[in-house]
Design an enzyme around this catalytic site. Structure first.
Site, short mmCIF file in Angstrom:
data_model
loop_
_atom_site.label_atom_id
_atom_site.label_comp_id
_atom_site.label_asym_id
_atom_site.label_seq_id
_atom_site.Cartn_x
_atom_site.Cartn_y
_atom_site.Cartn_z
N LYS A 1 0.34 -1.17 -0.17
CA LYS A 1 -0.06 0.34 0.33
C LYS A 1 1.06 1.15 -0.54
CE LYS A 1 -3.73 -1.94 2.92
NZ LYS A 1 -4.26 -2.01 4.12
N ALA B 1 -0.02 0.07 6.33
CA ALA B 1 -0.87 -0.63 7.45
C ALA B 1 -1.66 -1.47 6.76
CB ALA B 1 -0.99 0.81 9.06
N ASP B 2 -1.82 -2.08 7.92
CA ASP B 2 -2.42 -3.72 7.85
C ASP B 2 -2.79 -4.19 8.95
OD1 ASP B 2 -4.05 -4.68 4.81
OD2 ASP B 2 -4.08 -6.49 5.86
N GLN B 3 -3.61 -5.37 9.50
CA GLN B 3 -4.45 -5.98 9.73
C GLN B 3 -4.89 -7.35 9.78
OE1 GLN B 3 -7.45 -4.80 13.14
NE2 GLN B 3 -5.78 -4.66 14.24
N ALA C 1 0.49 -4.88 11.73
CA ALA C 1 1.82 -4.08 11.14
C ALA C 1 1.84 -2.86 10.23
CB ALA C 1 2.51 -5.08 9.32
#
Length: 199
Positions: A59, A75-77, A112
């Site tokens: 991203k 960011a990601d989850q 993250a």
């Protein structure tokens, strides 16, 4: 020299966390086929937290290509329970199914964040908070979904810990900000080292 700080996310929670912390940034959401990258991570045997980092970096790199010398935050989850990875539910019926599957069990949130500039990752952090849902009744579940409505569709796992979703849990372990979608303390420390916020 940078062109400022850019959040490569459409997440209102991530934006709210950064704003509340007094960070100046602009928002440029990424348009990425996350499902395709997630499938590739799984096929390669990567765990959910590693996949969340790969998504965060993808991203940030995509947005960075159009943002000059800016520092891009991606960011990601990903929620994982046993061997099952959960994404954001598409509708309230799917949210109910997810919450029933998580009821009475412990799950992990691979959360993250990374910073990218000029196509290169400068820094990253990964957090893995663990949460245990209580064995709530179907009546409670129906009441919760009716009260929260479409708001829960924006959250992996179909809950918002900052709202009524806190009533779903017996125990939470780990970084509270990471549960909310962003390892904020680590990110603020990085921004201080870069001189992007006061130290």
């Amino acid at each position: 020299m940078t062109d400022g700080l850019v959040l490569a996310s459409a997440s209102s929670m991530r934006a709210a966390l950064l704003s509340a912390a007094g960070v100046n940034f602009r928002i440029e959401p990424a348009k990425l086929d996350e499902g395709l990258l997630e499938q590739a991570c799984r096929a390669a045997g990567r765990n959910a937290a590693d996949c969340a980092l790969a998504l965060a970096e993808a991203k940030a790199c995509q947005v960075g290509a159009r943002c000059g010398r800016a520092v891009i935050i991606g960011a990601d989850q990903i929620l994982v329970s046993g061997e099952v990875w959960f994404d954001k539910p598409a509708n309230l019926g799917q949210a109910r199914t997810q919450l029933q599957a998580l009821r009475g069990r412990t799950h992990e949130l691979g959360t993250a964040v990374c910073a990218v500039q000029d196509g290169s990752r400068l820094w990253h952090a990964v957090s893995r908070p663990r949460l245990t849902m209580r064995s709530f009744t179907d009546a409670f579940l129906d009441d919760y979904i009716a009260a929260e409505g479409a708001e829960i569709l924006g959250s992996v796992g179909a809950y918002r810990l900052e709202g009524r979703g806190v009533q779903l849990f017996d125990v939470t372990e780990g970084d509270h900000f990471a549960v909310l979608s962003l390892p904020l303390l680590e990110l603020l420390s990085f921004l201080r080292t870069k001189g992007m916020i006061l130290s």
